[in-house]
Design an enzyme around this catalytic site. Sequence first.
Site, mmCIF file in Angstrom:
data_model
loop_
_atom_site.group_PDB
_atom_site.id
_atom_site.type_symbol
_atom_site.label_atom_id
_atom_site.label_comp_id
_atom_site.label_asym_id
_atom_site.label_seq_id
_atom_site.Cartn_x
_atom_site.Cartn_y
_atom_site.Cartn_z
ATOM 1 N N HIS A 116 12.983 94.860 80.565
ATOM 2 C CA HIS A 116 14.132 95.642 80.091
ATOM 3 C C HIS A 116 13.933 96.064 78.636
ATOM 4 O O HIS A 116 13.538 95.244 77.810
ATOM 5 C CB HIS A 116 15.366 94.742 80.215
ATOM 6 C CG HIS A 116 16.653 95.449 80.011
ATOM 7 N ND1 HIS A 116 17.486 95.185 78.953
ATOM 8 C CD2 HIS A 116 17.271 96.401 80.736
ATOM 9 C CE1 HIS A 116 18.568 95.947 79.048
ATOM 10 N NE2 HIS A 116 18.465 96.691 80.119
ATOM 11 N N ASP A 174 22.829 109.628 74.865
ATOM 12 C CA ASP A 174 22.188 108.446 75.470
ATOM 13 C C ASP A 174 23.125 107.883 76.529
ATOM 14 O O ASP A 174 24.151 107.287 76.201
ATOM 15 C CB ASP A 174 21.954 107.412 74.345
ATOM 16 C CG ASP A 174 21.323 106.132 74.840
ATOM 17 O OD1 ASP A 174 20.753 106.125 75.939
ATOM 18 O OD2 ASP A 174 21.389 105.126 74.091
ATOM 19 N N MET A 175 22.785 108.073 77.774
ATOM 20 C CA MET A 175 23.728 107.663 78.821
ATOM 21 C C MET A 175 23.066 107.088 80.061
ATOM 22 O O MET A 175 21.978 107.483 80.449
ATOM 23 C CB MET A 175 24.568 108.867 79.267
ATOM 24 C CG MET A 175 23.761 109.981 79.906
ATOM 25 S SD MET A 175 24.812 111.014 80.935
ATOM 26 C CE MET A 175 23.869 111.110 82.444
ATOM 27 N N ALA A 176 23.749 106.142 80.675
ATOM 28 C CA ALA A 176 23.385 105.709 82.015
ATOM 29 C C ALA A 176 23.806 106.834 82.957
ATOM 30 O O ALA A 176 24.746 107.582 82.657
ATOM 31 C CB ALA A 176 24.131 104.433 82.364
ATOM 32 N N LYS A 224 25.337 115.450 91.648
ATOM 33 C CA LYS A 224 24.542 115.904 90.500
ATOM 34 C C LYS A 224 23.950 114.701 89.752
ATOM 35 O O LYS A 224 22.783 114.692 89.378
ATOM 36 C CB LYS A 224 25.403 116.744 89.558
ATOM 37 C CG LYS A 224 25.943 117.989 90.241
ATOM 38 C CD LYS A 224 26.793 118.801 89.306
ATOM 39 C CE LYS A 224 27.393 119.979 90.045
ATOM 40 N NZ LYS A 224 28.198 120.827 89.170
#
Length: 349
Positions: A116, A174-176, A224
């Site tokens: 990770h 910055d995204m999940a 999407k």
Amino acid sequence: MRVTKQQLFDLMKNKLVKAGLNEDAAADVSDVLTFADHRGIHSHGAVRVEYYSERIAKGGITAHPNYHFEQTGPSTAVFEGDNGPGHQAAKQAMEKAIAMAKENGVAVVGVKNISHSGALGYFVEMAAAENMVGLSMCQSDPMVVPFGGTEPYFGTNPIAFSAPTNDDRIVTFDMATTVQAWGKVLDARAKHLAIPDTWAVNANGEPTTDSRDVHALVPVAGPKGYGLMMMVDILSGSLLGVPHGVHVSSMYKDLTKGRDLGQLHIVINPAYFTDLTQFKKQMTTMLDELKAQPAAEGYGEIFYPGERGRLRSEKYDKEGIEIVDDIYDYLISEDVHYDRYHGKNRFTE
Ligand code: NAI
């Protein structure tokens, strides 16, 4: 408990050294974790140290990895991570990518067989700090249904992007690729609260508001987001020859084994496409224009991506970074870990 950035960094580094990492690796990991807490991304900061320490102590993160970097073409390279600490491998691979993009205009560097790596914003901001545009994406353990499905297949597969401006601001998106992070479901569970029906599904694949009934998360924006998380998995997984989709290793299942995760950095040197100063000026103009946009009722003001994190950093610089008391107590203790993570089923936490 409030601590300074330096105090937090030192506490985490000491703990990771105690768990078995060498000083350099512990410093690199702690730097990425401190970045996250300092930006208010507490899901990817100090809260993870105990888990990493247990994994290091049990051999599932290689404490003294043999990294291997191979440039495979003018603009392409593969960084073999030997299942060492993902933060350090991803950081070193980004350093190489930046150097290659300075030389050749663009660099695509795959980072394979890593653990990770935390908040991806850290790595893309390294590129922006060098007047480059940075993109990074990585795999994570399967906990998201494909659109319309009932069983988890992909991970929360994050994407991060960063670009420099002509002032001290940096754009960092910055995204999940999930609507909400798993940590938010856990938080609702702990507080016996319902969750919005847009976050997750139950075992039948139906939207659920019961935080205890969550079987899987859902992709952002339906089909999407599903397509985006698949793209991330292909580019950071299959492209590098590491396991894909549902075959990606679980965070907690077996802490004695390496996770074999993949990550991809793309660095673009604007100077190879346009005038760098002009590009940065245009970025500044864009942010200024966005800040001047009228806000809809209830929104107060428009933020550019990454701005709220920077505002939190400024606040923390004055007031100290807020760390949960239990985590602080663990960090100052003599204990390496409490054997809490090996074999844990995250959905039943
Ligand atoms: P988030 O939902 O808090 O933020 C996503 C993006 O939206 C950010 O760029 C943020 O600046 C922007 N944003 C938020 N509110 C905004 C507003 N009002 N106006 C304008 N922009 C706004 O982030 P998320 O999805 O919870 O991810 C958190 C972190 O977790 C990230 O650092 C990500 O890299 C990390 N992550 C890491 C994983 C791994 O396996 N290494 C897996 C999943 C996430």
